[in-house]
Design a protein around this motif. Structure first.
Motif, short mmCIF file in Angstrom:
data_model
loop_
_atom_site.label_atom_id
_atom_site.label_comp_id
_atom_site.label_asym_id
_atom_site.label_seq_id
_atom_site.Cartn_x
_atom_site.Cartn_y
_atom_site.Cartn_z
N ARG A 116 4.05 11.94 -9.72
CA ARG A 116 3.08 11.15 -8.82
C ARG A 116 2.47 9.51 -9.06
O ARG A 116 2.34 9.35 -7.85
N LEU A 117 2.74 9.24 -9.79
CA LEU A 117 2.08 7.52 -9.88
C LEU A 117 3.47 6.91 -9.24
O LEU A 117 5.21 7.04 -10.38
N LEU A 118 3.99 5.70 -8.95
CA LEU A 118 3.74 4.51 -8.90
C LEU A 118 3.28 3.28 -8.93
O LEU A 118 2.32 2.62 -8.78
N PHE A 119 4.40 2.55 -9.34
CA PHE A 119 3.88 0.96 -9.94
C PHE A 119 3.09 0.64 -8.62
O PHE A 119 4.46 0.00 -7.60
N GLY A 120 1.97 -0.35 -8.64
CA GLY A 120 1.72 -0.82 -7.34
C GLY A 120 0.88 -0.26 -6.29
O GLY A 120 0.58 -0.80 -5.32
N LEU A 121 0.53 1.05 -7.08
CA LEU A 121 0.67 2.12 -5.79
C LEU A 121 -0.20 1.53 -4.75
O LEU A 121 -1.76 1.73 -4.20
N GLU A 122 -2.25 0.86 -6.25
CA GLU A 122 -3.41 0.93 -5.47
C GLU A 122 -2.88 -0.65 -5.23
O GLU A 122 -4.37 -0.91 -3.90
N LEU A 123 -1.89 -1.09 -4.38
CA LEU A 123 -2.06 -2.48 -3.28
C LEU A 123 -1.53 -2.66 -1.93
O LEU A 123 -1.21 -2.78 -1.69
N LEU A 124 -1.36 -1.06 -1.94
CA LEU A 124 -0.25 -0.24 -1.15
C LEU A 124 -1.11 -0.49 -0.07
O LEU A 124 -0.73 -1.02 1.37
N ALA A 125 -2.69 0.41 0.23
CA ALA A 125 -2.81 -0.47 1.76
C ALA A 125 -3.22 -1.64 2.32
O ALA A 125 -2.74 -1.96 3.15
N GLU A 126 -3.85 -2.47 1.06
CA GLU A 126 -3.62 -3.71 1.42
C GLU A 126 -2.15 -4.61 2.21
O GLU A 126 -2.87 -4.77 2.97
N GLY A 127 -1.18 -4.01 1.11
CA GLY A 127 -0.43 -4.75 2.37
C GLY A 127 0.45 -4.51 3.26
O GLY A 127 0.78 -5.17 4.21
N LEU A 128 -0.26 -3.04 3.35
CA LEU A 128 0.12 -2.18 5.11
C LEU A 128 -0.57 -3.21 5.86
O LEU A 128 0.00 -3.42 6.94
N ARG A 129 -1.92 -3.24 5.76
CA ARG A 129 -2.41 -3.73 6.56
C ARG A 129 -2.29 -5.32 6.96
O ARG A 129 -2.61 -5.77 7.41
#
Length: 599
Positions: free
Chosen positions: A248-261
């Motif tokens: 279920r894990l993807l490296f960089g996932l915790e930064l994705l929401a900020e990147g999409l914004r």
């Protein structure tokens, strides 16, 4: 509020204060029809809404994929959380304190220590990168042109080759050995009790979940290192487990929401192969980049990506392995309704190497000219030297028909049909006939074509009754563990057939022998995922009305249900089409109805 409260009362208070429709509507666009709300299911791809929320009952149900439950279940499934994580999240929203529950274990101190160990390890590795011991790692990063800003942004670290370096420091911080093992930071070699660090002599990439909590690590050896000399794998990841669910894990996932914004509504999500590819694409200005952790893209990954409602660009290596991985990943995404494209890089190149070589402009051109997935597959087929062979053309047509048949978007299916017909020299009518029969064909890989049409297995009513019977026994015990002493002889002599029920009954017996609680609260903490978690969730949502009567009835019904299940199995071996007679079916003991019927 009393300092103690049972699980059922706690969940009831939370659900009274948190409206399920408010929680669901953050993820699903709902439309009211009568006393229900309807929308497209967030758990599977569909064109017509079959997902419904009934606010009066506090339940959701999808009549397409079968998912259902209460608001806690929804948050667990949608956000990939354990039961207790979802419960605490909703409790915060509801303003309900989560106290120590009566008759239950306190939050697992070892699990909490394991999480503490992961957080400490992240800091220790990151600090070590700046020391003399980390000089080689810093030099490697500089040679790859990784900026120091990216070192800090991703909290990259260094695990020294010194034996026991991490475990010694964690012990000084009060972390027990068992917690280090549970965290995946250390292990006991087989046959010994001498703890060894899992990560040593490696550049370390911390892995976090969606909320930013560190859940594990990925370590890469450096060129010329001891690990390389010993022929060890280039990457070592934390082991699969409750804290590190790799699928279920993807490296960089915790930064994705900020990147999409930052990048806006139309920004694609870039999916690459390696951790360093993620770092370098972030450095090049693509903060919506992710990578799987040494595994193929799974259905869990795809569901996670689908929630963001952004297209996905597969930026995989240009070799044959990379192309095959792109095909498999794209096939999953298309079936889930995710717009997907493929970025073709030059042979032997990857995103990290291109950014490192100062080829950001060329990389940008490749990203901007990403191929529509069907156009790419058509290009691959039509460029084959033997494409004029009718057999090869048929294989191409079959694969294309499958791609078209699995997309839930009718407009895209129509566009693809016309485009494929033009490229393959087929009429729309013949291609549509192939598409209509596509449900009878299995997926064909780009290099291997196979087709099977196996009928679904026949229902086995006696076996299903036995499974339900065993479920009832566990449901009553976990809801009222005081029943165990009264039925001890019967329970200890039980031969449970269902693996998950057998596992839970053995756990109950072991906990009882240790004078430890073995109720539903404790079980949910002990078994946070997999089939056990699903089994326990059903119990939580459908508690027995009178546990004592239910247990007595279930134990009384078990021998007859077991005998009929054995007979059903014997009949299945002797003649698959033969079924139990009407009289035998009526002999099945009445199953105890523990749940309200679904409309």
């Amino acid at each position: 509020m009393t300092p103690e409260m049972d699980l059922q009362e706690l969940t009831a208070r939370i659900k009274d204060r948190v409206e399920i429709e408010a929680v669901v509507s953050r993820k699903v666009r709902l439309t009211r029809k009568g006393n229900r709300l309807w929308g497209l299911c967030p758990f599977h791809s569909e064109k017509t809404p079959s997902f419904t929320v009934e606010p009066a009952r506090g339940f959701f149900k999808c009549f397409g994929c079968g998912e259902g439950g209460d608001v806690i279940s929804f948050v667990m499934k949608q956000d990939g959380l354990e039961f207790w994580e979802a419960l605490n999240l909703l409790a915060d929203q509801a303003g309900v304190e989560v106290p120590r529950l009566s008759g239950a274990t306190a939050p697992s101190p070892m699990r909490d220590k394991a999480r503490e160990a992961l957080s400490l390890a992240r800091s220790l590795f990151h600090q070590e990168l700046d020391t003399v011991a980390g000089a080689g790692a810093r030099e490697y990063l500089k040679q790859r042109n990784v900026s120091e800003r990216m070192w800090r942004h991703f909290s990259l670290g260094w695990a020294p080759a010194e034996p026991g370096w991490l475990s010694q420091r964690l012990r000084k911080a009060g972390i027990p050995d068992e917690a280090m093992v549970e965290a995946g930071l250390a292990y006991f070699p087989e046959g010994t009790r001498r703890l060894r660090d899992r990560f040593w002599d490696r550049l370390v990439f911390p892995v976090a979940d969606r909320s930013g909590r560190t859940v594990g690590f990925s370590g890469r050896f450096l060129p010329g290192s001891k690990a390389e000399e010993r022929g060890m794998g280039k990457y070592v990841n934390s082991p699969e487990g409750p804290l590190f669910p790799k699928r279920r894990l993807l490296f960089g996932l915790e930064l994705l929401a900020e990147g999409l914004r930052e990048k806006g509504e139309e920004a694609p999500i870039y999916l690459v192969e390696g951790n360093l590819d993620v770092v370098m694409l972030h450095q090049a200005g693509y903060p919506t980049t992710l990578a799987a952790l040494g595994t193929s893209i799974t259905e869990d990954h795809v569901r996670s990506l689908r929630r963001h409602l952004h297209p996905v660009y597969l930026v995989l290596d240009g070799d044959e392995a990379g192309k095959k991985a792109a095909w498999k990943a794209a096939r999953l995404m298309v079936s889930e309704g995710i717009p997907v494209k493929v970025v073709l890089l030059p042979e032997g190149q990857d995103p990290a190497s291109m950014v490192s070589a100062g080829e950001e402009e060329q990389l940008s051109q490749h990203l901007d000219s990403a191929w529509d997935i069907l156009d790419w597959r058509l290009e691959v087929w039509t460029k084959k030297p033997d494409f004029q062979d009718p057999a090869v053309q048929v294989k191409a047509a079959r694969e294309v028909a499958e791609w078209i048949s699995v997309t839930p978007d009718p407009a895209l299916a129509e566009i693809w049909s016309r485009r494929a017909g033009d490229r393959l020299g087929l009429t729309i009518e013949s291609l549509r006939r192939m598409i209509s029969s596509g449900n009878r064909l299995q997926s064909h890989s780009p290099q291997t074509v196979t087709a099977t049409d196996n009928p679904p297995p026949k229902k086995k009513p006696a076996l299903e009754a036995l499974k339900r019977n065993e479920f009832e026994i566990l449901a009553t015990l976990l809801n009222d563990s005081s029943l165990f002493p009264r039925h001890r002889q019967e329970l200890e002599a039980l031969e449970i057939q269902t693996p998950v029920a057998r596992r839970l009954l053995a756990w109950c017996q072991e906990r009882r022998q240790q004078s430890l609680p073995f109720d539903l609260f404790a079980a949910l903490r002990e078994f946070p995922e997999g089939d056990s978690q699903a089994f326990l969730e059903e119990i939580r949502q459908n508690p027995p009305g009178n546990s004592e009567i239910a247990l007595e009835s279930a134990l009384q019904a078990l021998p007859a249900n077991r005998e009929l299940a054995y007979k059903e199995a014997r009949l299945g071996v002797r003649k698959q089409d033969e079924e139990l007679s009407d009289s035998e079916l009526s002999g099945l003991q009445r199953k105890i109805d523990l749940s309200a019927s679904d409309e």
